[in-house]
Design an enzyme around this catalytic site. Structure first.
Site, PDB file in Angstrom:
ATOM      1  N   HIS A 155       0.844  -1.218   0.000  1.00  0.00           N
ATOM      2  CA  HIS A 155       0.000   0.000   0.000  1.00  0.00           C
ATOM      3  C   HIS A 155       0.871   1.257   0.000  1.00  0.00           C
ATOM      4  CE1 HIS A 155      -3.498  -2.511   1.230  1.00  0.00           C
ATOM      5  NE2 HIS A 155      -2.566  -3.162   1.895  1.00  0.00           N
ATOM      6  N   SER A 276      15.485  20.347 -16.911  1.00  0.00           N
ATOM      7  CA  SER A 276      14.293  21.178 -17.038  1.00  0.00           C
ATOM      8  C   SER A 276      14.712  22.493 -17.675  1.00  0.00           C
ATOM      9  CB  SER A 276      13.706  21.419 -15.646  1.00  0.00           C
ATOM     10  OG  SER A 276      12.960  22.610 -15.641  1.00  0.00           O
ATOM     11  N   LYS A 282      16.966  20.623 -11.581  1.00  0.00           N
ATOM     12  CA  LYS A 282      16.219  19.387 -11.809  1.00  0.00           C
ATOM     13  C   LYS A 282      16.870  18.401 -12.745  1.00  0.00           C
ATOM     14  CE  LYS A 282      11.888  18.913 -11.730  1.00  0.00           C
ATOM     15  NZ  LYS A 282      10.635  19.132 -12.458  1.00  0.00           N
ATOM     16  N   GLU A 289       9.183   8.106 -17.302  1.00  0.00           N
ATOM     17  CA  GLU A 289       7.821   8.637 -17.462  1.00  0.00           C
ATOM     18  C   GLU A 289       7.265   8.261 -18.839  1.00  0.00           C
ATOM     19  OE1 GLU A 289       7.636  12.798 -15.245  1.00  0.00           O
ATOM     20  OE2 GLU A 289       9.554  12.433 -16.179  1.00  0.00           O
TER      21      GLU A 289
END
Ligand code: ARG
Length: 459
Positions: A155, A276, A282, A289
């Site tokens: 979970h 980025s 970043k 992704e």
């Protein structure tokens, strides 16, 4: 050139021509189409339809067409409806009217089914090779940190300590099932439709068993009507690739989480991340992704194609021309995603300290309950006692493991000095000595078994 037209008074509307054409995507079947045509030529010769010299002329012509494709010299014509038309048109240009004998007793219906099955059989092998590379990367990662402790989650809540080896091999086995599935699809695709002609079987004395042997098919379709429309193999291929997509997506999601600064368990190699345009600090996990995102189209291709299939009456219908783009797209997606994922795994930096620091003492709660079970207390009761301890620790704003023996005994008299051993992570890992568990022996066995499965498949 059109392969039909005798019974028409008018030429086809330009838009309809465009709508009907499949050349743009089925041109990649040229190898399979030429190979199957060579086999058909030999079959016609054996059946006495072609003389030896006619067959030779056609085979030489087909070889010339193949070399034009290989050398990128094949020129398509505006009117080539599909790859089958283009190959036959060019063959006619090269060898003349005798080319018109090639299509004797054959239909594009059994021709395209044969070509596409050949392509699928070949593509399953290609995908399997890519999966094996990814599995090898996972095995290497598991080997390097087989017993390195890390928190395990259910979970997405910290649950029990596990090891990096257990985690990385947990992504090996789904891929092993993917390989098994693909090889079953390959087997199912390997049933030869050629000789079924348009729908009722060819009227010429063709030995279909010889065709199958020549093309490397394991069996021959039993029913001509079924053979020309059976695309089960294509749907199964799409399911198998969708499943691979889902597996890659879950692995991606997990690595995206693990590489976030909140987890910090791993960092991705620079070669597999991007920056980025606005935020200089970043390092984005775009590769992961995209892998996660592209699983959407793999699932979509499966549902799209099943929807195409579901209402079709007997034998070939033009709807079936839709099959190819789905399979090509799913294949092209994985042919990139799989090696990218192999690269991500084989260059992954693992932060051992961060992982072990993140093993919270409350992860020993199950071991405390098991400790009480060893003292004869029913597990349900033990679960309740440890629950009370967790609450007590929480109230005091401290870890479970920081409770004193007195405090523990205030809840259950069964706790004695040796309870402290349950807090030892190493011992907790070693206690799970079942097959598939976290003990070092269990992990050695699992690693060996993973290596053996790979070697068996490679053999
Ligand atoms: N381009 C067609 C396809 O991919 C070939 C078969 C055409 N058959 C026909 N009867 N029009 O399905």
């Amino acid at each position: 050139m059109q392969l039909w037209g005798g019974r028409f008074n008018k030429s086809t509307d330009k838009l309809v021509q465009m709508f009907n054409a499949s050349l743009e995507f089925d041109r990649r079947l040229y190898q399979e189409d030429i190979t199957a045509s060579c086999t058909w030529t030999k079959g016609l010769e054996r059946a006495g339809i072609l003389t030896n010299s006619e067959a030779k002329t056609i085979l030489n012509g087909l070889a010339k067409v193949r070399s034009e494709f290989a050398e990128n010299k094949f020129i398509f014509h505006e009117n080539d409806e599909d790859i089958h038309t283009a190959v036959e048109r060019r063959l006619t240009e090269i060898i003349g009217a005798v080319a018109g004998k090639l299509h004797t007793g054959r239909s594009r219906n059994d021709q395209v089914a044969t070509d596409f099955r050949l392509w699928t059989m070949h593509t399953c092998s290609k995908l399997i090779d890519h999966i094996i590379k990814l599995q090898s990367a996972l095995i290497e990662s598991a080997t390097n940190n087989l017993n390195t402790p890390m928190p395990g989650y259910t979970h997405l809540q910290p649950a029990q300590p596990i090891t990096w080896g257990l985690w990385s091999l947990s992504h090996f086995w789904p891929l092993q099932r993917d390989i098994q599935r693909l090889s079953q699809v390959q087997d199912r695709a390997s049933s030869l439709p050629l000789g079924s002609a348009a729908l009722a079987g060819t009227s010429f004395a063709i030995d279909r068993a010889e065709l199958a042997a020549d093309l490397g098919f394991n069996s021959i379709s039993e029913n001509s009507l079924d053979a020309v429309s059976d695309r089960d193999f294509a749907a199964e291929f799409l399911f198998s690739t969708a499943m691979i997509g889902v597996h890659l997506s879950r692995l991606s999601e997990q690595l995206i989480l693990f590489s976030s600064s909140e987890f910090g368990f791993v960092s991705l190699d620079d070669a597999y991340t991007t920056g980025s345009s606005l935020l200089p600090q970043k390092k984005n996990p775009d590769t992961l992704e995209l892998t996660r995102g592209k699983s959407g189209r793999l699932v979509g291709n499966l549902t799209g194609f099943l929807t195409t299939l579901k209402g079709l009456p007997s034998a070939y219908d033009k709807d079936l021309q839709e099959d190819k783009e789905y399979l090509f797209n799913s294949t092209d997606t994985l042919i990139l995603a799989l090696p990218v994922m192999s690269g991500v795994i084989s260059t992954l930096n693992i932060n051992i300290d961060k992982m072990s620091d993140s093993i919270s003492p409350t992860l020993s709660a199950t071991d405390m309950a098991d400790y009480l079970v060893h003292k004869g207390i029913p597990f349900r009761e033990a679960h309740g006692i440890v629950g009370e301890l967790v609450l007590l620790a929480e109230k005091q704003g401290q870890d479970l493991t920081a409770l004193s023996l007195d405090e523990m005994q205030s809840i259950s008299q069964h706790f004695t000095e040796d309870v402290m051993e349950t807090f030892d992570i190493q011992k907790a890992l070693e206690r799970r000595a079942v097959i598939g568990g976290t003990s070092s022996k269990s992990l050695d066995i699992q690693l060996q078994s993973a290596k053996d499965s790979l070697a068996n498949f490679n053999a």
